[in-house]
Design an enzyme around this catalytic site. Structure first.
Site, mmCIF file in Angstrom:
data_model
loop_
_atom_site.group_PDB
_atom_site.id
_atom_site.type_symbol
_atom_site.label_atom_id
_atom_site.label_comp_id
_atom_site.label_asym_id
_atom_site.label_seq_id
_atom_site.Cartn_x
_atom_site.Cartn_y
_atom_site.Cartn_z
ATOM 1 C CG HIS A 263 -90.312 69.784 53.645
ATOM 2 N ND1 HIS A 263 -90.297 68.544 54.241
ATOM 3 C CD2 HIS A 263 -89.153 70.389 54.026
ATOM 4 C CE1 HIS A 263 -89.185 68.413 54.958
ATOM 5 N NE2 HIS A 263 -88.472 69.519 54.839
ATOM 6 C CD GLU A 264 -87.725 73.709 52.696
ATOM 7 O OE1 GLU A 264 -87.462 74.332 53.745
ATOM 8 O OE2 GLU A 264 -87.170 72.638 52.382
ATOM 9 C CG HIS A 267 -88.643 73.563 57.801
ATOM 10 N ND1 HIS A 267 -88.296 72.909 58.961
ATOM 11 C CD2 HIS A 267 -88.263 72.724 56.780
ATOM 12 C CE1 HIS A 267 -87.748 71.733 58.666
ATOM 13 N NE2 HIS A 267 -87.716 71.607 57.361
ATOM 14 C CD GLU A 293 -86.297 68.563 58.766
ATOM 15 O OE1 GLU A 293 -87.258 68.304 57.995
ATOM 16 O OE2 GLU A 293 -85.409 69.388 58.476
#
Length: 498
Positions: A263-264, A267, A293
């Site tokens: 997830h990170e 980003h 997101e």
């Protein structure tokens, strides 16, 4: 002076402002990773001072005159003109704030963050209540500073997703909730995958090394970033060549850190892909939080929870965690996609995740309109979780204290998580339409086509387009719920065989 000379003056001033803002960002990153407890008070003062300086630099009347002169000038390129137009919008908005308010908001945010940390330690919302109440008072004041047409919450939503309103989100969530509840009802009636093997003991150091390995394989550039541990995983960027991520590790849950890293990492790849030559300017910044997101959810879910991704990475997983040697690709695929109403948003499955977002959205909306008192947050939270997800909240740490966002003053952020999932599914569908062999590339551990597609269609534009305009440019249509529903239905059919 020529238009290009004026533009060079503008660029120099904007980069000076960016230098101050990113110095502030370094202090914020340190606050959440390495700051000693006794340093909290003065750190809040330091951050408030830098916030005030950045505001004053950006509110300088000379900058306003320069921006107006550039807006009327001939001879600028389209890129230069877009930067000037967006900066003038930002300048006019920034002028609405006083330096005193900016400082007060920064100091209040710093106090709230440390109160939130202590409240989590004590597992008691009341420790956080006073500082949160003060911060909410300031955020309500901010809605008046910014202005709104229909609902005060609109002013804060617009800060994270330009053009987003309560009216639009109410309709969107109403339309999303029904098919999600229908799909949830269907999968809960099917035999449930076994995921108990994911909750053995997984050594912290092994998880840490595995997370670094996964980030590297994704394409995260460790010469332009690093990973650390924090209370709540996050990504921060000081420029395209210094983008940092954090994670947290649960030694009894394999999924927690693994998909947090994905997830990170999503980003971070976005931030590392932004045009470095546009540092300090709007076209060197991300489009919106919804699009940001979309990048994290695309890597975490569309790719990271895809069977092709899991099949390729099983040998690596077994190398780090021999206790998973007996888990086959289908078993692991089903386990990491198991649907189960739960307490923690960041660990929720892709289906029930959006109910977590809807609860927070409804709560923040009520806080901003004044129909909910701060002291009543825990009871509202607990009742909402019981009504929408059918789960009982045992304590504050697993309830209303689980997210860092309020301690940052980030009211209006949560809806972007759902928007990100919707954008991600739509982008992923068009990515595969343009490259039918994409998943076979993922199955071979080759992610370059994904990077190239995202660089071409998302990263390179910075803030040139709004989310809606970018979605139209990429897919030929505005945001559509059907892509997300089709994506989820297809995945859960493969898991639950209905």
């Amino acid at each position: 002076m020529t238009s290009q000379q004026l533009y060079e003056q503008y660029t120099a001033q904007m980069r000076k402002i960016a230098d101050v803002k990113y110095a502030l960002a370094v202090l914020q990153w340190d606050q959440e990773t390495y700051l000693p407890a006794k340093g909290a008070s003065l750190r809040g003062q330091q951050m408030a001072t830098l916030s005030e300086i950045a505001h004053q630099l950006f509110a300088d009347q000379k900058l306003g005159i320069l921006l107006n002169e550039l807006s009327a000038a001939d001879g600028l390129t389209d890129t230069q003109q877009r930067n000037v137009t967006l900066t003038l919008e930002d300048y006019k908005k920034n002028k609405k704030y006083t330096s005193a308010f900016v400082r007060e908001l920064s100091e209040s945010t710093s106090r709230s963050y440390h109160a939130w940390i202590e409240a989590r330690k004590q597992n008691d919302f009341r420790v956080f209540e006073k500082s949160l109440g003060e911060l909410i008072r300031l955020k309500k004041e901010e809605t008046q500073v910014l202005g709104f047409e229909q609902h005060p919450y609109d002013a804060l939503l617009n800060e994270f997703e330009k053009g987003a309103t309560v009216a639009w989100l109410d309709t969107l969530f109403d339309e999303l909730q029904q098919p999600l509840q229908k799909l949830l009802s269907t999968v809960m009636q099917r035999p449930q995958p076994d995921d108990g093997f994911l909750r053995q003991h997984f050594d912290k150091d092994a998880q840490w090394r595995f997370g670094l390995d996964m980030l590297k394989r994704m394409g995260y550039d460790f010469e332009a970033g690093r990973q650390d541990i924090s209370e709540h995983p996050f990504t921060t960027s000081f420029n395209a060549c210094d983008v940092r991520v954090t994670t947290r590790i649960d030694e009894n849950d394999f999924t927690s850190m693994t998909w947090s890293c994905l997830h990170e990492g999503g980003h971070a790849l976005y931030e590392q892909g932004l045009p470095a030559e546009q540092y300090g300017l709007p076209l060197g910044e991300y489009c919106s939080l919804g699009i940001h997101e979309s990048q994290s959810r695309l890597w975490e879910n569309c790719i990271g929870r895809n069977k092709s991704f899991i099949e390729y990475n099983i040998p690596l997983i077994r190398q780090y965690f021999p206790q998973l040697n007996q888990a086959g690709p289908q078993q692991l695929f089903a386990a990491v996609n198991k649907v189960k109403p739960s307490l923690i948003r960041t660990e929720a499955d892709e289906l029930t995740y959006h109910f977590h977002v809807m609860i927070r959205y409804g709560l923040e909306k009520k806080l901003m309109e004044g129909s909910l008192d701060v002291k009543d947050i825990p009871s509202f939270w607990n009742e909402s979780y019981k009504a929408l997800l059918g789960v009982d909240v045992p304590d504050d740490k697993n309830g209303c204290l689980q997210d860092i966002h309020w301690s940052h003053g980030s009211f209006g952020y949560f809806p972007t998580y759902s928007l990100g999932s919707l954008y991600a599914a739509q982008f992923f569908a068009f990515m595969q339409k343009q490259d039918p062999g994409l998943l076979s590339q993922v199955a071979a551990g080759r992610y370059t086509p994904i990077h190239q597609w995202l660089q071409t269609h998302v990263y390179q534009y910075g803030r040139a387009y709004t989310s809606s305009a970018l979605c139209n440019k990429i897919t030929g249509e505005p945001l559509q719920l059907k892509y997300f529903i089709q994506y989820l239905t297809s995945k859960y059919r493969a898991v639950y065989h209905f």
